[in-house]
Every structure is written in C-alpha cells, then in structure tokens.
Design an enzyme around this catalytic site. Structure first.
Site, PDB file in Angstrom:
ATOM      1  N   CYS A  95       0.830  -1.210   0.000  1.00 36.48           N
ATOM      2  CA  CYS A  95       0.000   0.000   0.000  1.00 36.48           C
ATOM      3  C   CYS A  95       0.866   1.262   0.000  1.00 36.48           C
ATOM      4  CB  CYS A  95      -0.973  -0.049   1.166  1.00 36.48           C
ATOM      5  SG  CYS A  95      -2.392   1.056   0.994  1.00 36.48           S
ATOM      6  N   ARG A 129     -13.162   4.791  -2.639  1.00 36.09           N
ATOM      7  CA  ARG A 129     -12.294   3.957  -1.807  1.00 36.09           C
ATOM      8  C   ARG A 129     -12.524   2.502  -2.187  1.00 36.09           C
ATOM      9  NH1 ARG A 129      -8.836   5.666   1.503  1.00 36.09           N
ATOM     10  NH2 ARG A 129      -7.741   4.159   2.787  1.00 36.09           N
ATOM     11  N   HIS A 195      -3.331  -6.130   2.262  1.00 39.94           N
ATOM     12  CA  HIS A 195      -3.121  -6.155   3.701  1.00 39.94           C
ATOM     13  C   HIS A 195      -3.607  -7.508   4.237  1.00 39.94           C
ATOM     14  CE1 HIS A 195      -2.298  -1.834   3.912  1.00 39.94           C
ATOM     15  NE2 HIS A 195      -3.357  -1.612   3.158  1.00 39.94           N
TER      16      HIS A 195
END
Length: 247
Positions: A95, A129, A195
């Site tokens: 990220c 998002r 993640h």
C-alpha cells in the site's frame, strides 16, 4: 547457522491493517527452518548499511504517515536503498510503502509526494475507496496459484513499462480498479495493496521471498527446506472458494 537480515522501514509510521504480521511470518518460517532472521527497525534519522541487508519490508500508512517519512526515505535512505534494490535486495512493499517506491503519489489535496523512483509506477488519489477481500492469480515460476488479501485504498496505481504485474485480479479491485492488474514486480521487489497481513495468509509468497534472499546471500545452490503450512493453505482455499467459487 544460516543468517539473514531484514530491514523494517518506518514501523511506527507505516503499519496499518496488520502489516507488521508480515515481518512475524517471515521470522517464524525462518525460525522453524533453523534460519536466524535479524530484524532491524529503520526509523527517521537512522543510518543503515543497505549492503548488509537481505530482506526489506515497507508497510502501509495513512497519507499523514507517508508525509512524515518521505523526506527521510528519499534523502537519507534513498541512495543506499536504491542501489540495494537494483542489486536484487528482496523487498515487499504494501500500500503506502508500495506507492512511495514509485515516481510520485498525488494526494487528495493535490500535494505531490515524491517517491523513491525505483518502481516504474505512479499513484493518483481517487474519489472511490476500494475496500474488500481480493484474490490475485500469480505465477512466480512454480506454477499459478491464488494470492489472497484485503485491500483498502483510494490511491490508484498505474504501471509503466519497466515493471511487470504481480498478478491478475480475480476478485476485488487491484491497483487501480481499471486494468485488472494487482501489484507489481521489479527485480526482487514486490509491491501490492494486499493487507491482512499478506504473508501469514500466503505461505507460498513468504517462502518465495526467503528463498530469493537465501540465494542472493549464499548462492544459487542453497535450497529452502520444505515446511508444512496446512492450516494457512486451508484458510487460503476457503477464501478463494468464498470469493470466486474455485479452489
């Protein structure tokens, strides 16, 4: 005793969504094989001999965290880290760390954060998002398999000609939600938005990184001893089945 050194970049600033678990996974799979893994935290102001490092991890962080460490990354760590990456340092970047290895990150406020420029990628903050579980089909030389993780980013990362995709997105958004690619590879550097933490969910990738580091340090004749990962692989199969209906 076989030894490896891992540099953990900015652990206090770049550690969201369980990213620190990647370092734990590397340490544990080394330990179970009798490999000593020394973990060196790299904080702003620290000096490090990048020539002595075998592995590096660079986690994700909020935009504010990235802003705080950008100058240190480029000015203090930049020359040595760039040289090490070009000399096949084994690096995993997630990220925000992935974004900062590229050319630049254009934030929501219009601020252009310069990156290290080793990866031929750039990132632009988007309005949407991109959140949820993700499956990427990858092939790192031992046949295709499915990498699973969790993404939560608004940055859209676009690839240049000098990187190759880590894999094809089978479920989720990937780097930008448009071209179907998830993550990028350059030499021994692997960047992506997964993640979760990524490595505990994907022992195949954990072992691939350790194998690359061993060969870089000790030569191509060194082979990584097999190590069971039944529970991790079972959990991985469940996630793949849930998201794409295949195992």
């Amino acid at each position: 005793m076989i030894r490896l050194r891992l540099a953990h970049l900015y652990p206090d600033h770049m550690n969201v969504y369980g990213d620190r678990g990647n370092v734990i996974a590397l340490r544990q799979r080394c330990l179970r094989r009798g490999i000593e893994l020394e973990v060196i935290p790299v904080n702003p102001g620290d000096m490090i001999d990048w020539g002595s490092v075998d592995l590096a991890f660079f986690g994700g962080g909020q935009d504010s965290g990235q802003t705080l460490i950008t100058t240190d990354l480029i000015e203090r760590q930049g020359p040595g880290l760039r040289a090490a990456m070009e000399n096949d340092l084994v690096m995993l970047a997630i990220c925000g760390g992935y974004q900062l290895l590229g050319h630049y990150f254009l934030t929501h406020t219009g601020e252009r954060l310069p990156g290290l420029g080793v990866l031929d990628v750039h990132t632009i903050a988007g309005k949407q998002r991109m959140i949820g579980n993700i499956v990427i089909e990858v092939d790192l030389g031992r046949g295709p398999w499915r990498l699973v993780g969790f993404e939560n980013h608004s940055g859209r990362t676009f690839h240049g000609a000098s990187v190759k995709p880590l894999g094809k997105v089978l479920a989720g958004y990937g780097d930008n939600g448009q071209d179907g690619w998830g993550g990028a590879i350059y030499r021994n550097t692997f960047g992506c938005y997964l993640h979760g933490a990524l490595l505990p969910k994907n022992p195949q990738l954990t072992d691939h990184l350790i194998r690359l580091a061993l060969r870089r340090r000790y030569g191509a004749q060194v082979e990584l001893a097999p190590l069971p990962a039944e529970r991790e692989l079972a959990a991985q199969r469940v996630m793949v089945q849930r998201l794409i209906g295949q195992t």
